[in-house]
Design an enzyme around this catalytic site. Structure first.
Site, short mmCIF file in Angstrom:
data_model
loop_
_atom_site.label_atom_id
_atom_site.label_comp_id
_atom_site.label_asym_id
_atom_site.label_seq_id
_atom_site.Cartn_x
_atom_site.Cartn_y
_atom_site.Cartn_z
N GLU A 83 -39.42 -18.70 -0.46
CA GLU A 83 -39.65 -19.26 -1.79
C GLU A 83 -39.51 -20.78 -1.86
OE1 GLU A 83 -40.78 -17.94 -4.38
OE2 GLU A 83 -40.58 -15.78 -4.16
N SER A 342 1.37 24.98 -26.99
CA SER A 342 2.72 25.04 -26.40
C SER A 342 2.93 24.06 -25.25
CB SER A 342 2.98 26.46 -25.88
OG SER A 342 3.00 27.39 -26.95
#
Length: 778
Positions: A83, A342
Site C-alpha cells: 500500500e 431452602s
C-alpha cells in the site's frame, strides 16, 4: 530596480507558504477531524481471547480494536509494501506516487495503480468524499490534518482498525476473527498477504464468497514482496501453493446474556475480556438446548459455573435459549430476583455451629408448630419427630430449620448475609421466619457467591466476570463451621479421628423449591467449582410437580460430570479441603446431646458427631418450650425412695436422681420405652410429690378408636361432646383435617356431624403432643 524586484519575489516565495500554512491552521480549526464522532463497538472476549459476542455500531459495523504490537511483523510488512512503502517518510502525500499513477493512466488509458497513501486512505475512511476533484482536495486536506495531529504509528493504528474488510467488518481484528477464526496476532504470512489486500475491494475480494479472486489479489501482494525482496523467495513460493478458502463462519454468539450484562456495566470499553471458558460455554449452552424439550411450555433454566479457587465465572447460561421468545429467552434468570426456596438453610446451620448452638448431630424437632402464627409444613407434609442436624439439612426439613432460626434470630441471619453481598428482598424487607424457607427473593449470582464460603474456608468472595476484576472476599463464618456443613451436604458421616477421610470433598449440594413450585434450585460445590442451576418459568407462574430434586438436580449432576471429566482429561489435580484442626468427632447421646457412655441409662440413642472447638452444646429447646421446664429436653432431677418410686424431697430415704427426658413434643414419634410415662418412676402414694411438672400423655376422652356412631331416630346428625386428659396448655381439635376449635385446658369440645362414612379426629396440645382416632357415622 532589479534588486528591489528580486527582493519582492523572495518575499512572495517566503510569504506564500506561510499564508498557506496559516490558511491550513484556520481550516483545521473550522473543520476538525471527525474521528471522535465515530461510535465505538464492543466485543466480549472469552478467557482465551476468542470473541463471545459483539455489539456493532449504529450502522451495524463491527470493529475489534488492536494495537500495532498485537499484529505480527509479517502483516505490517505486507501491508506497507503493497500500500505505501514510503509511509514513514512522507507527510501524508507522496508526490512520486501521484505522478506515477497519473503517468500510468496517460500511457495505458486506465488506472494501473493508485496514488493514495495510507494516510489518505484513513482520511477517506473517517471522512468519505465523492470521486471528484473537490473530493480529492478534501481528502488531501484531511490527510494533512492527520499528519499534523497524529504520529505515524497512530495513523497506521487508525487504518488497521477502520479499513473495510467486507460486509459489516471493519479493521484487521474483526476480519481475522470473522474469516479465519483466530486472533490477529496468530495469522500466518499467507493470511497476512490476503488481509493486506482485502480493503482494496472488500466486497469483490471476500475470501468466503470469492476465493479465486481473493487468491489472485493475494498473489499481487506476493509479487510486490518478491520484487522488493521483503520476504524470502522460498517462503513466497510456498505461499503461492496455498489455495485461499475460508469456511463461512457465524458471528460470535456465545453467552449473550452475560455479554449484555457486561456491556451495560462497562459501556465505554471497546473490548471486555471475560473469564469464560469457551469450550465449557459451548457445552453447557448445548446442554440447555437439549433440556429445552423436557421442560413444560414457557419453562426456562439457568446454569452458572464458577471456579471457586479464584472465583472466575467459567460458564454463564442465563436462559434455556436466547432466541426463544416464547420461553422469555432474553430474560437473564441469573440476575433475576427469585425465591431461593431452602437453599439458604446451610448458612443458618453454619452460623449456629459457629455460635456453639449445635453440633452436627444435635437433636432437633420435626413436629407441628401450634403456638405461633407461622405454621409451615415440610415438603412431603409429614413429620419425622426427632431428627439430627445432619438429617434435617440433608432431607431439607422445614420445621427444624424454623426452630433453629427462631432461636438464632431472623434479623441477625439476614444481616450477616447482607454484609457479604447476599441481599434478601421481601415485602417491607422485614426479616422473618419465612426467610429460611424462601420467603424472600434473591439472585443466583449473589447466592452462588455466598456459597463460596463453604469452599473458601468461611470467606465469601465476589464473582469475577472479567480478567482484570480483583478478588474481593469477606469472612462469613469460621472454616470449621463451613467445613462441617459442606461434609453434611456431601453426605459424609463423621468418623473416628483415627480414620482420616479423603481431603478431596465430593459433590455437596443443596436443593430448593419455592412456594407454588415456581422455582426449582440446585446449588453444588465440587472440589473446584461452584454450580448453580435454576429451573422454572421466568413469568413466575407455578409449575405443578416441579421441585429441586426432580427438576434441577439431574442438570446439576450432568454439569458436575462434565466438569470433572474435563479435569481428568488434563490430569488436573483436584484442590483439597482437609479437616480443620478445630473440628473433631466424638460420641454423643440423645436426648441430652451430651457425651455419655453407651452404658449410661440416660444415653437413649448414641451417635458420632462433629464438634467445633471441643464444644458439645446441649440439646436446643424449641422457642415454645423455652419457658416450660417440663417441655424441655435434657437432665431433670427427681427424688426417689429405696424402692425406686418418685417421692417428695422431704420424704424418708429420699435421694436425688438425674433423668434424661425427651422434649414432650416428640412423644408421638418416640419408641415406647423412650416416652415419659416409661422413663419417669411411678409416684409413691404414701409420700407423693406435691406437684407434677412432667404432665402426662395427651388423651381424647369420650370416644374410642374405630367407634361406630348412629344418629337417633328421626335425626340426620349426631352431636358429640369430648374431653381431653393429660397434656399441657391450649388444645386444638381437628375433624377430618380441618381445625374446629381452639380451647383452653379443661374445656369441653362439642361438634355436630351429619356426613355419613369414615372420619378422623385429631387433638393437639401446647406441648406438641398428639392423640388421634377414627370413627364412622352410619
Amino acid at each position: 530596480m532589479k534588486l528591489i524586484q528580486i527582493k519582492k519575489r523572495w518575499w512572495w516565495l517566503l510569504g506564500l507558504p506561510l499564508f498557506l500554512f496559516a490558511l491550513f491552521l484556520a481550516a483545521d480549526k473550522l473543520f476538525p477531524l471527525p474521528i471522535q464522532s465515530l461510535k465505538p463497538t464492543q466485543t466480549i472476549l472469552a478467557e482465551d481471547g476468542q470473541p463471545l459476542w459483539r455489539f456493532a455500531d449504529e450502522q451495524g459495523i463491527w470493529r475489534y480494536p488492536v494495537t500495532l504490537n498485537e499484529l505480527p511483523k509479517h502483516y505490517l510488512q505486507a501491508l506497507l509494501t503493497y500500500e505505501d512503502r514510503w509511509f514513514y517518510y512522507h507527510w501524508g502525500i507522496n508526490p512520486a506516487a501521484i505522478f506515477r499513477a497519473c503517468w500510468q493512466y496517460l500511457i495505458n488509458g486506465r488506472i494501473i495503480s493508485g496514488g493514495s497513501t495510507l494516510t489518505m486512505q484513513v482520511a477517506r475512511i473517517i471522512d468519505p468524499h465523492d470521486k471528484t476533484l473537490l473530493g480529492k482536495l478534501r481528502q488531501v486536506f484531511r490527510a494533512a490534518q492527520l499528519e499534523w495531529h497524529y504520529s505515524k504509528d497512530e495513523i497506521l493504528t487508525l487504518y488497521v482498525n477502520r479499513a473495510p474488510f467486507g460486509g459489516t467488518l471493519a479493521g484487521i481484528g474483526a476480519a481475522s476473527w470473522a474469516y479465519l477464526g483466530k486472533a490477529p496476532s496468530a495469522i500466518t504470512p499467507a493470511e497476512s498477504a490476503l488481509l493486506a489486500v482485502l480493503p482494496q475491494a472488500p466486497s469483490r475480494l471476500r475470501p468466503d464468497r470469492y476465493p479465486q479472486q481473493a487468491q489472485q489479489a493475494r498473489d499481487k501482494v506476493l509479487d510486490r514482496l518478491q520484487a522488493f525482496s521483503v520476504w524470502p523467495e522460498s517462503m513466497i513460493d510456498d505461499i503461492r501453493q496455498e489455495e485461499v478458502w475460508v469456511y463461512p463462519r457465524k458471528p460470535p454468539q456465545l453467552a449473550p446474556l452475560l455479554a449484555r450484562r457486561l456491556s451495560v456495566r462497562y459501556p465505554d470499553r471497546p473490548i471486555i475480556h471475560t473469564t469464560i471458558d469457551t469450550a465449557l460455554q459451548y457445552t453447557l449452552e448445548d446442554l440447555a438446548i437439549n433440556w429445552k424439550n423436557k421442560l413444560l411450555p414457557k419453562g426456562s433454566l439457568a446454569i452458572l459455573v464458577v471456579d471457586h479457587t479464584d472465583m472466575s465465572v467459567k460458564a454463564y447460561v442465563g436462559s434455556v435459549d436466547f432466541n426463544d421468545k416464547a420461553r422469555f429467552g432474553q430474560v437473564d434468570m441469573i440476575a433475576a430476583l427469585r425465591s431461593p426456596g431452602s437453599t439458604l438453610k446451610p448458612f443458618l446451620y453454619a452460623f449456629a455451629l459457629e455460635d456453639g448452638l449445635i453440633h452436627s448431630e444435635s437433636l432437633l424437632q420435626d413436629v407441628p408448630r401450634i403456638t405461633s402464627d407461622y405454621r409451615p409444613l415440610n415438603f412431603d407434609t409429614g413429620f419425622s419427630g426427632p431428627v439430627s442436624v445432619s438429617q434435617a439439612l440433608q432431607r431439607s426439613l422445614n420445621l427444624p430449620a424454623v426452630q433453629l432460626l427462631e432461636i438464632y434470630g431472623p434479623k441477625r441471619f439476614a444481616t450477616k448475609l447482607y454484609q457479604t453481598g447476599l441481599k434478601l428482598h421481601s415485602a417491607g424487607n422485614e426479616p422473618n421466619l419465612s426467610y429460611i424457607l424462601g420467603g424472600a427473593s434473591t439472585r443466583m449470582d449473589q447466592l452462588l457467591a455466598a456459597y463460596s464460603a463453604f469452599a473458601r474456608q468461611g470467606k465469601v468472595a465476589q464473582l469475577r466476570f472479567t480478567l482484570d476484576q480483583p478478588l474481593v472476599e469477606k469472612s462469613l463464618f469460621s472454616h470449621a463451621a463451613g467445613w462441617v456443613v459442606r461434609q453434611i451436604l456431601a453426605g459424609e458421616s463423621p468418623q473416628s479421628d483415627a480414620l482420616v477421610g479423603s481431603s478431596v470433598v465430593p459433590l455437596a449440594f443443596k436443593t430448593g423449591t419455592s412456594y407454588g413450585y415456581r422455582d426449582a434450585w440446585a446449588v453444588g460445590i465440587n472440589a473446584r467449582y461452584l454450580i448453580g442451576v435454576w429451573v422454572g418459568r421466568p413469568d413466575g407462574t407455578p409449575v405443578a410437580g416441579q421441585y429441586g430434586n426432580a427438576s434441577a438436580v439431574p442438570i446439576l449432576q450432568q454439569v458436575n460430570t462434565i466438569l470433572l471429566n474435563r479435569l481428568r482429561a488434563i490430569n488436573q489435580v483436584l484442590p483439597e479441603d482437609p479437616q480443620p484442626d478445630t473440628v473433631t468427632s466424638t460420641m454423643i447421646c440423645w436426648p441430652t446431646g451430651e457425651a455419655l457412655a453407651s452404658s449410661d441409662p440416660n444415653c437413649h440413642r448414641q451417635m458420632r458427631t462433629w464438634i467445633v472447638n471441643d464444644v458439645i452444646p446441649p440439646t436446643l429447646s424449641s422457642f415454645e418450650s423455652a419457658n416450660h421446664q417440663a417441655m424441655r429436653a435434657g437432665q431433670i432431677t427427681v427424688w426417689v425412695n429405696q424402692q425406686g418410686y418418685r417421692v417428695a424431697s422431704d420424704c424418708p430415704d429420699a435421694h436425688k436422681k438425674q433423668l434424661a427426658i425427651w422434649p414432650i413434643a416428640l412423644e408421638n414419634w418416640l419408641r415406647p420405652e423412650e416416652r415419659r410415662a416409661e422413663l419417669l418412676p411411678k409416684i409413691d402414694k404414701n409420700c407423693p410429690i406435691l406437684t407434677d411438672t412432667s404432665f402426662g400423655p395427651l388423651l381424647i376422652n369420650g370416644m374410642i378408636d374405630q367407634q361406630v356412631l348412629k344418629p337417633l331416630p328421626q335425626k340426620n346428625s349426631v352431636t358429640i361432646t369430648l374431653n381431653s386428659l393429660g397434656g399441657f396448655g391450649q388444645r386444638w381439635w381437628f375433624v377430618d383435617g380441618k381445625l374446629q376449635q381452639s380451647l383452653p385446658e379443661g374445656q369441653r369440645f362439642e361438634f355436630t356431624l351429619s356426613d355419613k362414612g369414615a372420619h378422623n379426629l385429631l387433638l393437639l396440645d401446647e406441648s406438641g403432643q398428639i392423640d388421634r382416632l377414627s370413627f364412622r357415622l352410619e
